[in-house]
Design a protein around this motif. Structure first.
Motif, mmCIF file in Angstrom:
data_model
loop_
_atom_site.group_PDB
_atom_site.id
_atom_site.type_symbol
_atom_site.label_atom_id
_atom_site.label_comp_id
_atom_site.label_asym_id
_atom_site.label_seq_id
_atom_site.Cartn_x
_atom_site.Cartn_y
_atom_site.Cartn_z
ATOM 1 N N LEU A 94 0.818 -1.210 0.000
ATOM 2 C CA LEU A 94 0.000 0.000 0.000
ATOM 3 C C LEU A 94 0.854 1.262 0.000
ATOM 4 O O LEU A 94 0.511 2.248 -0.660
ATOM 5 C CB LEU A 94 -0.937 -0.003 1.206
ATOM 6 C CG LEU A 94 -1.957 -1.148 1.264
ATOM 7 C CD1 LEU A 94 -2.869 -0.972 2.463
ATOM 8 C CD2 LEU A 94 -2.771 -1.236 -0.022
ATOM 9 N N VAL A 95 1.958 1.232 0.726
ATOM 10 C CA VAL A 95 2.846 2.403 0.746
ATOM 11 C C VAL A 95 3.433 2.651 -0.636
ATOM 12 O O VAL A 95 3.576 3.808 -1.068
ATOM 13 C CB VAL A 95 3.951 2.227 1.799
ATOM 14 C CG1 VAL A 95 5.058 3.254 1.614
ATOM 15 C CG2 VAL A 95 3.367 2.346 3.201
ATOM 16 N N GLU A 96 3.760 1.602 -1.362
ATOM 17 C CA GLU A 96 4.262 1.773 -2.725
ATOM 18 C C GLU A 96 3.211 2.414 -3.615
ATOM 19 O O GLU A 96 3.523 3.276 -4.435
ATOM 20 C CB GLU A 96 4.691 0.421 -3.307
ATOM 21 C CG GLU A 96 5.994 -0.106 -2.731
ATOM 22 C CD GLU A 96 7.139 0.879 -2.936
ATOM 23 O OE1 GLU A 96 7.293 1.378 -4.068
ATOM 24 O OE2 GLU A 96 7.858 1.160 -1.958
ATOM 25 N N ARG A 97 1.963 2.013 -3.472
ATOM 26 C CA ARG A 97 0.882 2.634 -4.259
ATOM 27 C C ARG A 97 0.738 4.111 -3.883
ATOM 28 O O ARG A 97 0.424 4.945 -4.729
ATOM 29 C CB ARG A 97 -0.440 1.896 -4.020
ATOM 30 C CG ARG A 97 -0.426 0.403 -4.296
ATOM 31 C CD ARG A 97 -0.258 0.066 -5.775
ATOM 32 N NE ARG A 97 1.112 0.140 -6.221
ATOM 33 C CZ ARG A 97 2.052 -0.772 -5.946
ATOM 34 N NH1 ARG A 97 1.772 -1.815 -5.190
ATOM 35 N NH2 ARG A 97 3.276 -0.654 -6.421
ATOM 36 N N LEU A 98 0.941 4.416 -2.608
ATOM 37 C CA LEU A 98 0.871 5.808 -2.163
ATOM 38 C C LEU A 98 1.990 6.628 -2.789
ATOM 39 O O LEU A 98 1.756 7.741 -3.282
ATOM 40 C CB LEU A 98 0.956 5.864 -0.639
ATOM 41 C CG LEU A 98 0.934 7.248 0.012
ATOM 42 C CD1 LEU A 98 -0.375 7.969 -0.279
ATOM 43 C CD2 LEU A 98 1.162 7.126 1.523
ATOM 44 N N ARG A 99 3.187 6.104 -2.795
ATOM 45 C CA ARG A 99 4.326 6.828 -3.378
ATOM 46 C C ARG A 99 4.149 7.037 -4.881
ATOM 47 O O ARG A 99 4.558 8.060 -5.424
ATOM 48 C CB ARG A 99 5.622 6.061 -3.106
ATOM 49 C CG ARG A 99 6.010 5.992 -1.642
ATOM 50 C CD ARG A 99 7.433 5.453 -1.475
ATOM 51 N NE ARG A 99 7.760 5.220 -0.087
ATOM 52 C CZ ARG A 99 8.115 6.180 0.764
ATOM 53 N NH1 ARG A 99 8.179 7.436 0.354
ATOM 54 N NH2 ARG A 99 8.410 5.886 2.026
#
Length: 263
Positions: A94-99
């Motif tokens: 999810l953090v990768e999608r946020l970035r």
């Protein structure tokens, strides 16, 4: 200037300059105008075909199963002209999608320091990890934490936000390697497998909130306060907030208060 009782501008033959108070006021005035622009853009998206503004968010399974459905009901009341796109999964994904900008916020537990670079975190509430079993499980007759090694255990995988907390908790109680461990945070798998077997499921309380309330699963009476951790909003530092984000955050905070999670 009359309302504030402060001089905001100084005028001279060379032109007009902001005072220190004027610079502070201008900063917040620009934020207000930006929010107004977002609101106008959202209205503009409502064309004749009924197209609606979209807010893309992501949430950990513990949030997606417990808090989020109730918050979405509140958000629909506050912003009936918006559409939500919801993604769930492990924290790293999810953090990768946020970035990448694929989502505007992630709702979940605070990540490791290396993961949090260039991200902001706003705490919403705190959550613990529970050990749950099916009704009638033999452990319920004489529940002892050390006895879970005799049963299949559904355990959080290495990329799960709760994994370090669970590891520390078990080590602090003298429990090392589990005999039979299935590593997953899949709520769909865990709910069915736990009900139909003698497995012990180690999972965030939010994932099984509904099952516990309805008696479909039972919490083992272990003191798990050591696993308590903050759940909140992760956002990119460099991202300009969308107008719908503010309404969604309002829906979240209202729902958290209604559910009694904030305390």
């Amino acid at each position: 200037e009359e309302i504030l009782g402060k001089v905001l501008l100084t005028r001279s033959r060379a032109g007009v300059d902001l005072t220190e108070a004027g610079e502070v006021f201008a900063h917040f005035a620009q934020m207000s105008l930006s929010a107004l622009d977002h609101g106008l853009d959202g209205i503009a998206q409502l064309d004749a075909a009924g197209r609606r503004a979209e807010l893309r968010i992501a949430a950990l399974p513990s949030v997606a199963a417990g808090l989020l459905p109730r918050a979405v009901v509140e958000f629909e009341r506050l912003s009936p002209s918006s559409t939500l796109a919801i993604l769930d999964g492990p924290i790293g994904f999810l953090v990768e999608r946020l970035r990448e900008g694929a989502v505007s916020m992630v709702i979940g537990r605070l990540g490791e320091p290396a993961m949090m670079q260039n991200l902001s975190f706003t705490q919403l509430y705190q959550e613990v990890v529970d050990f749950v079993v099916r009704p009638g499980h033999p452990l319920l007759d004489a529940p002892r934490l050390e006895d879970i090694v005799h049963w299949p255990v559904i355990y959080p995988p290495a990329n799960a936000a709760i994994r370090p907390l669970v590891e520390r908790f078990l080590i602090s109680h003298g429990i090392g390697v589990l005999n039979t461990a299935i590593e997953t945070v899949s709520g769909a798998f865990g709910r069915v497998y736990t009900r139909e077997s003698d497995a012990v499921w180690i999972i965030s309380r939010g994932v099984v909130m509904n099952e516990l309330a309805e008696g479909r699963l039972v919490r083992l009476p272990f003191e798990t306060d050591l696993t308590r951790g903050p759940v909140g909003l992760l956002r990119r530092d460099d991202a300009e907030p969308e107008a719908e984000e503010g309404l969604f955050v309002s829906a979240l905070t209202r729902t958290i208060a209604q559910m009694g999670l904030a305390g």
